[in-house]
Write an enzyme that holds these catalytic residues in place. Structure first.
Site, mmCIF file in Angstrom:
data_model
loop_
_atom_site.group_PDB
_atom_site.id
_atom_site.type_symbol
_atom_site.label_atom_id
_atom_site.label_comp_id
_atom_site.label_asym_id
_atom_site.label_seq_id
_atom_site.Cartn_x
_atom_site.Cartn_y
_atom_site.Cartn_z
ATOM 1 N N SER A 1 42.443 26.350 44.846
ATOM 2 C CA SER A 1 43.321 27.099 43.921
ATOM 3 C C SER A 1 42.674 28.372 43.411
ATOM 4 O O SER A 1 42.971 28.838 42.312
ATOM 5 C CB SER A 1 43.743 26.229 42.733
ATOM 6 O OG SER A 1 44.369 25.064 43.202
ATOM 7 N N ARG A 2 41.752 28.909 44.184
ATOM 8 C CA ARG A 2 41.076 30.165 43.837
ATOM 9 C C ARG A 2 40.251 30.044 42.543
ATOM 10 O O ARG A 2 39.950 31.046 41.909
ATOM 11 C CB ARG A 2 42.095 31.314 43.697
ATOM 12 C CG ARG A 2 42.976 31.532 44.939
ATOM 13 C CD ARG A 2 42.123 31.812 46.168
ATOM 14 N NE ARG A 2 42.907 32.259 47.311
ATOM 15 C CZ ARG A 2 42.807 31.722 48.535
ATOM 16 N NH1 ARG A 2 42.001 30.698 48.766
ATOM 17 N NH2 ARG A 2 43.511 32.214 49.531
#
Ligand SMILES: NC(=O)C1=CN([C@@H]2O[C@H](COP(=O)(O)OP(=O)(O)OC[C@H]3O[C@@H](n4cnc5c(N)ncnc54)[C@H](OP(=O)(O)O)[C@@H]3O)[C@@H](O)[C@H]2O)[C@@H](O)CC1
Ligand SMILES: Cc1cc2nc3c(=O)[nH]c(=O)nc-3n(C[C@H](O)[C@H](O)[C@H](O)COP(=O)(O)O)c2cc1C
Ligand SMILES: Cc1ncc(COP(=O)(O)O)c(C=O)c1O
Ligand SMILES: [K+]
Length: 543
Positions: free
Chosen positions: A517-518
């Site tokens: 999710s970065r």
């Protein structure tokens, strides 16, 4: 740490032959499908002898498959789209070749089936990752095509895929009962048609169609008519979940006419076709993204007799891609990085120690040129430029590389002695950024390194006035030959004064570890002066 020649870096020598692949994640599947649709590379029926352009697949070291998300598609880039053509077989020719192989050429059906099934499994492994519990259903028909499916299922199990089989019409020939026993001994489940979900993709990621091969004729009879219908009605890409599934046909998409293809137009539309021995005529109508050839056992006598033109298999591979690999939508290229957490309490107090640890891990992972780094410099008027150079040593004094003192980067550094370095260790989801001041290394250090380089590189460094215009390659080669002759007696080639090293002394180092999710980890070291003493200050930065 002194980094000598990159080839001396242990595992760099453990390359397996060839291999470069572009990894494309699940979410790209829809984009790929959109991009490939009915593609411009579909074989042309007009071509004489039903020829079709082919490509050669490169392979890459296994170390580069360290990490792969579920059903990630691995597309092999095109290395050489030659003018070569490939032959297609009629049903009669396919049967005739089968007969010769197992007659005068002395093959047994078991042997050919083993090689065919292995080719199918290898082709699948070229494109679809076995990680994250990829579930495969192998639908096996009553003949040798079904036998290929049974063999492929066994290899796929050993390759790490979760495999199930549906084999509704068994024959009791010893070959087949042996294959079934082998699979049962691996606890591979055999499911009845009734056990299967109506939507096969509810329970499986990949469906292997090993129902009918080149002896198929007429219309499919029960229970295969229903199975083929279920495959044909599958919605390959679930737009909502963005998950991708695949149908892979062995030799012939089942239900297709062996020569005419999908006559009704509502038959199976496989993602992948693995043609065996040579593609059959129906394969001209295959428009999916992955066409492979397997069955690496065709001897020259058969090639000659049937005038077969077949692509060369790369290295020791059991399969070769035929035709152009699919194009991709660049905006959809995206990775989800999955890594162990990188926490403050486990980092070294000194960034050079931390760098050395990560560098050693990059070497251990078998990365190619882990010492390649982007060097960014700036001119006095703030114009920035970047290029790759090779790290040749690192210790508490800084990061060293060698280059030409007359180059653009050298000009920049003379105007502005500050620079940035960047390492990207892709398959480890890691990046290291380094910033600091730059100075030249001593003459002695440069001289020692210069003479550790291969003789050709020494000559190359002398003749190249790096970053200056040349009127052609021949200018370089002429100068090289002349110098080579001058030192033909093997005498020492003096290091030119315009060649040597630089050392960047860091004041900022950042370690980046990619996460889902970065939400990546970023640990930054900056040099701070406290009470007249420099010390490293560590902070975590938002991703
Ligand atoms: N060098 C090579 O060539 C190699 C070939 N190899 C593999 O062998 C494959 C060819 O195998 P194959 O000859 O056994 O034929 P295949 O199509 O699997 O099945 C025939 C069966 O299907 C049945 N059947 C037919 N039509 C039907 C219908 N409409 N509805 C229902 N059933 C129907 C037919 O029954 P029948 O009609 O005869 O009663 C028979 O039982 C080839 O494609 C490749 O995969 C590799 O293993 C090694 C190297
Ligand atoms: C993998 C790789 C390694 C390289 N290593 C060096 C190097 O160590 N030293 C160097 O001068 N150029 C190296 N080069 C070439 C540079 O990228 C660049 O083309 C050259 O130094 C001229 O850059 P400049 O005109 O900005 O000075 C390398 C290029 C690549 C792709
Ligand atoms: C122009 C140039 N100089 C120097 C190097 C570093 O080479 P070596 O490892 O032989 O020192 C390279 C490597 O690619 C290069 O391209
Ligand atoms: K098939």
């Amino acid at each position: 740490m002194q980094i000598l020649r990159s080839r001396a870096l242990g595992s760099a020598s453990s390359w397996l032959p060839l291999a470069t692949k572009l990894f494309i994640p699940q979410s790209t599947a829809s984009a790929v499908a959109a991009a490939t649709g009915v593609s411009s590379w579909a074989p042309s029926p007009e071509l004489p002898n039903h020829y079709f352009p082919l490509s050669i697949v490169r392979r890459r070291p296994y170390s580069s498959f360290l990490r792969s998300p579920p059903l990630r598609r691995r597309f092999s880039p095109l290395v050489g789209m030659g003018e070569e053509r490939i032959s297609y077989l009629s049903q009669r020719e396919a049967a005739e070749i089968d007969g010769i192989l197992m007659g005068s050429l002395g093959f047994s059906v078991d042997q050919l089936m083993e090689l065919a099934g292995l080719s199918v499994a290898s082709s699948i492994a070229e494109v679809y990752s076995s990680n994250d519990n990829c579930r495969i259903l192998v639908l096996c028909g009553p003949g040798n095509n079904g036998g290929d499916g049974l063999v492929a299922a066994r290899h796929l199990y050993h390759f790490g895929y979760q495999t199930c089989i549906c084999y509704p019409k068994r024959t009791d020939k010893p070959l087949y009962s042996g294959l079934v026993t082998q699979l049962e001994s691996l606890s591979i489940p055999f499911l009845s048609v009734e056990d299967l979900p109506q939507n096969l993709f509810d329970k499986f990621d990949i469906i292997i169609d090993a129902i009918f091969g080149f002896s198929f004729h007429g219309a499919p009879r029960p229970p295969f008519d229903d199975l083929i219908g279920r495959i044909a009605s599958l919605n390959y890409i679930d737009i909502e979940t963005q998950s991708s599934h695949a149908v892979i046909s062995v030799d012939i998409p089942s239900g297709w006419h062996v020569e005419e293809g999908d006559i009704s137009g509502d038959g199976i539309k496989p993602d992948m076709l693995v043609s065996l021995t040579a593609p059959k005529l129906c394969a001209r109508k295959f428009t999916g993204p992955h066409h492979f050839l397997g069955g690496r056992f065709v001897p020259p006598s058969i090639k000659d007799k049937f005038g077969l033109q077949l692509p060369p298999y790369p290295g020791a591979s059991m399969c070769v891609r035929i035709g152009k690999p699919p194009s991709v939508v660049i905006s959809a290229l995206r990775e989800n990085y999955v890594s162990p957490e990188f926490l403050e309490n486990e980092v070294s107090a000194d960034p050079i120690d931390q760098f050395t640890k990560w560098f050693d891990e990059a070497v251990a992972a078998g990365l190619r040129e882990p010492n390649a780094m982007a060097l960014s410099t700036s001119s006095k008027d703030g114009k920035i430029s970047s290029r790759i150079v090779l790290l040749k040593g690192v210790d508490k004094e800084g990061f060293v590389w060698y280059t030409n003192y007359g180059s653009r980067k050298a000009q920049d550094l003379s105007e502005n002695p500050f620079a940035a370095l960047l390492f990207h260790w892709n398959s480890l989801n890691r990046q290291v950024r380094v910033e600091g001041s730059v100075g030249k290394v001593s003459f002695e250090e440069s001289d020692k390194y210069f003479h550790s380089r291969p003789r050709g590189s020494q000559l190359g460094a002398v003749v190249s006035k790096q970053s200056t215009p040349l009127t052609g390659r021949d200018v370089l080669h002429d100068a090289y030959r002349e110098l080579d002759a001058k030192y033909a007696d093997g005498g020492v080639i003096p290091k030119p004064d315009y060649w040597g090293g630089y050392r960047l002394k860091p004041n900022l180092v950042e370690f980046w570890q990619g996460q889902t999710s970065r939400l990546h980890d970023r640990i930054q070291y900056s040099l701070k002066e406290v009470e007249g003493k420099n010390s490293w200050h560590i902070v975590r930065l938002a991703p």
